[in-house]
Design a protein around this motif. Structure first.
Motif, mmCIF file in Angstrom:
data_model
loop_
_atom_site.group_PDB
_atom_site.id
_atom_site.type_symbol
_atom_site.label_atom_id
_atom_site.label_comp_id
_atom_site.label_asym_id
_atom_site.label_seq_id
_atom_site.Cartn_x
_atom_site.Cartn_y
_atom_site.Cartn_z
ATOM 1 N N ASP A 358 0.921 -1.061 -0.050
ATOM 2 C CA ASP A 358 -0.011 -0.029 0.029
ATOM 3 C C ASP A 358 0.919 1.283 -0.049
ATOM 4 O OD1 ASP A 358 -2.363 -1.374 0.032
ATOM 5 O OD2 ASP A 358 -2.331 -1.408 2.295
ATOM 6 N N LEU A 359 0.385 2.455 -0.526
ATOM 7 C CA LEU A 359 0.953 3.662 -0.528
ATOM 8 C C LEU A 359 0.642 4.327 0.823
ATOM 9 C CD1 LEU A 359 -0.027 5.304 -3.879
ATOM 10 C CD2 LEU A 359 1.980 3.718 -3.443
ATOM 11 N N ALA A 360 1.678 5.072 1.206
ATOM 12 C CA ALA A 360 1.454 5.777 2.496
ATOM 13 C C ALA A 360 0.175 6.743 2.417
ATOM 14 C CB ALA A 360 2.765 6.537 2.986
ATOM 15 N N GLU A 361 -0.154 7.260 1.317
ATOM 16 C CA GLU A 361 -1.082 8.090 1.351
ATOM 17 C C GLU A 361 -1.855 7.589 -0.227
ATOM 18 O OE1 GLU A 361 -0.459 12.394 1.089
ATOM 19 O OE2 GLU A 361 1.183 12.190 2.469
ATOM 20 N N PRO A 362 -3.218 7.351 -0.059
ATOM 21 C CA PRO A 362 -3.895 6.661 -1.282
ATOM 22 C C PRO A 362 -4.001 7.494 -2.339
ATOM 23 C CG PRO A 362 -5.127 6.151 0.775
ATOM 24 C CD PRO A 362 -4.142 7.135 1.222
ATOM 25 N N ILE A 363 -3.944 6.989 -3.425
ATOM 26 C CA ILE A 363 -4.041 7.934 -4.795
ATOM 27 C C ILE A 363 -5.230 6.980 -5.376
ATOM 28 C CG2 ILE A 363 -3.263 8.476 -7.007
ATOM 29 C CD1 ILE A 363 -0.540 8.755 -5.990
ATOM 30 N N PRO A 364 -6.555 7.881 -5.572
ATOM 31 C CA PRO A 364 -7.563 7.244 -6.148
ATOM 32 C C PRO A 364 -7.402 7.105 -7.652
ATOM 33 C CG PRO A 364 -8.168 9.360 -5.714
ATOM 34 C CD PRO A 364 -6.581 8.999 -5.078
ATOM 35 N N ILE A 365 -8.308 5.819 -8.162
ATOM 36 C CA ILE A 365 -8.236 5.511 -9.583
ATOM 37 C C ILE A 365 -9.898 5.201 -9.703
ATOM 38 C CG2 ILE A 365 -7.365 4.264 -11.434
ATOM 39 C CD1 ILE A 365 -5.090 3.603 -10.052
ATOM 40 N N SER A 366 -10.132 5.629 -11.077
ATOM 41 C CA SER A 366 -11.797 5.182 -11.308
ATOM 42 C C SER A 366 -11.717 4.643 -12.608
ATOM 43 C CB SER A 366 -12.430 6.272 -11.139
ATOM 44 O OG SER A 366 -12.326 7.297 -12.070
ATOM 45 N N TYR A 367 -12.458 3.786 -13.180
ATOM 46 C CA TYR A 367 -12.414 3.156 -14.385
ATOM 47 C C TYR A 367 -13.871 3.440 -14.918
ATOM 48 C CZ TYR A 367 -8.247 0.351 -13.041
ATOM 49 O OH TYR A 367 -7.079 0.213 -12.555
ATOM 50 N N HIS A 368 -14.056 3.912 -16.255
ATOM 51 C CA HIS A 368 -15.285 4.282 -16.857
ATOM 52 C C HIS A 368 -15.474 3.595 -18.045
ATOM 53 C CE1 HIS A 368 -15.563 7.923 -13.926
ATOM 54 N NE2 HIS A 368 -14.374 7.591 -14.165
ATOM 55 N N VAL A 369 -16.779 3.409 -18.401
ATOM 56 C CA VAL A 369 -17.054 3.101 -19.872
ATOM 57 C C VAL A 369 -17.757 4.104 -20.594
ATOM 58 C CG1 VAL A 369 -19.161 2.054 -19.116
ATOM 59 C CG2 VAL A 369 -18.520 1.243 -21.055
ATOM 60 N N ALA A 370 -17.259 4.585 -21.484
ATOM 61 C CA ALA A 370 -17.807 5.593 -22.590
ATOM 62 C C ALA A 370 -18.334 4.827 -23.579
ATOM 63 C CB ALA A 370 -16.684 6.750 -22.617
#
Length: 403
Positions: A358-370
């Protein structure tokens, strides 16, 4: 399509060079490029592309070259009929101004035995058709028809021209019919692009597999075709109409398209299974790094690590900063001592091959459908969302229990 343009385009496909063709035939490079573009438009097929400033012929060009062979042979026969000197053949052939449509109108006149009857069948005015035949005779330098009270009869040279033009028309129609079939297949096909899966076990691969199985079992009229590429390429393909649906790890630049979030997760480091470092800073200090390029949402998120000052060190010679093949990245981590970064949802299925840190501070990622305006695209989007829900469950992100 002019016969000369076909001759020019064929030489470009053979030589792989617009400039060389232009020099050889003493033509402007723009004229040569236009000939290739016109052929691509007529056949609804991409034959060449630019790469690092050089022209590259694509796989499809080989089949088109074969299809053009009968036309090139007929052009040589046409040069003989016209009395063209062999040493001047190429320059002459590259400038043939006659359209294939004109040749086919000649064939119709010959078949009907009358310019008047041919004009009625073609929906043309008789004077217009007569002028085209006269121009054809002027170009060949031969009298092709004997005008008679009952109509028009082919001369000896006219019969030679008939055989030549028939061969050209047949070969061209064969190429065009293949283009028509491709167009019909494309019109019926639903083209889906996705980010590159980490492997067969990844949620992306499983989601697409479930989509295809469910789609076909529902006997949908549209066939599905699949392609994987980077997020940047997916955006361009969606905008240009080359694909109808895109699964991405970023929706930057797709505001004009309908899009829905598939899932949310956070960035994690993936490390060699035998590594012992417990934090990301120690990992990247001790191991070479391999990351996707910033053409991907994942690569952009990984770059955020250094932008935010969470990971800082000079790049080394063995570092790989732009690998856009996720299966290769996973192999480098699992078997060759590299460290990389993935979304947690992509890392969990390969937890038996790599260590997840894990990272010390979370970096969010989101997946999408277009997707675009087609109803089939919206239907596929709904099925993709359902498939992701079954495979992944609720959005995956770092929970308090993981902290």
């Amino acid at each position: 399509m002019h016969l000369g343009a076909l001759f020019i385009a064929s030489h470009v496909l053979s030589s792989g060079s617009v400039r060389e063709t232009a020099r050889r035939f003493s033509l402007a490079a723009s004229t040569v490029s236009a000939a290739v573009s016109n052929l691509e438009s007529e056949l609804a097929l991409k034959l060449t592309e630019r790469s690092a400033g050089e022209l590259v012929t694509l796989i499809a060009s080989s089949q088109v070259r074969q299809g053009l062979t009968p036309i090139l042979e007929a052009i040589a026969q046409l040069a003989e009929l016209s009395g063209e000197a062999p040493e001047e053949f190429e320059g002459w052939a590259a400038r043939i101004p006659v359209k294939i449509a004109t040749m086919e109108r000649f064939l119709e006149v010959a078949d009907q035995g009358s310019i008047n009857r041919a004009a009625r069948r073609l929906g043309l005015g008789q004077p217009q058709l007569s002028l085209q035949i006269a121009n054809l005779e002027k170009f060949t330098g031969q009298k092709l028809f004997e005008r008679q009270a009952q109509g028009s009869a082919l001369t000896e040279d006219g019969r030679r021209a008939y055989a030549i033009f028939s061969a050209i028309s047949q070969a061209w129609n064969d190429l065009k019919s293949a283009a028509d079939e491709r167009y019909q297949r494309t019109a019926r096909s639903l083209r889906i692009g996705s980010i590159i899966p980490t492997g067969a076990e990844s949620w992306v691969a499983r989601c697409l597999g479930a989509l295809v199985a469910d789609w076909n079992s529902g006997r949908n009229k549209n066939a599905i075709s699949l392609i994987s590429m980077t997020a940047d390429d997916l955006r361009e393909a969606l905008k240009s109409g080359r694909i109808d649906v895109a699964i991405l790890d970023s929706v930057f630049g797709l505001e004009s398209f309908q899009n829905r979030e598939l899932l949310r997760t956070d960035l994690v480091a993936i490390a060699p299974p035998g590594s012992t470092e417990t934090d990301v800073a120690a990992l990247v200090a001790a191991h070479p790094i391999c990351t996707p390029s910033e053409r991907t949402g994942l690569g952009d998120a990984a770059t955020e690590l250094s932008r935010a000052g969470m990971v800082s060190r000079r790049f080394r010679n063995q570092d790989i900063r732009a690998a856009d093949s996720l299966p290769v990245i996973v192999d480098l981590v699992a078997n060759h001592g590299y460290v990389s970064f993935l979304g947690r949802v992509s890392a969990l299925p390969i937890a038996d091959r790599v260590r997840i840190v894990d990272l010390a501070e979370p970096i969010p990622i989101s997946y999408h459908v277009a997707f675009n305006h087609r109803k089939a695209s919206a239907d596929a989007c709904t099925m993709i969302i359902e498939a992701v829900r079954k495979i992944v469950g609720q959005p995956i992100a770092k929970s308090p229990a993981m902290a």
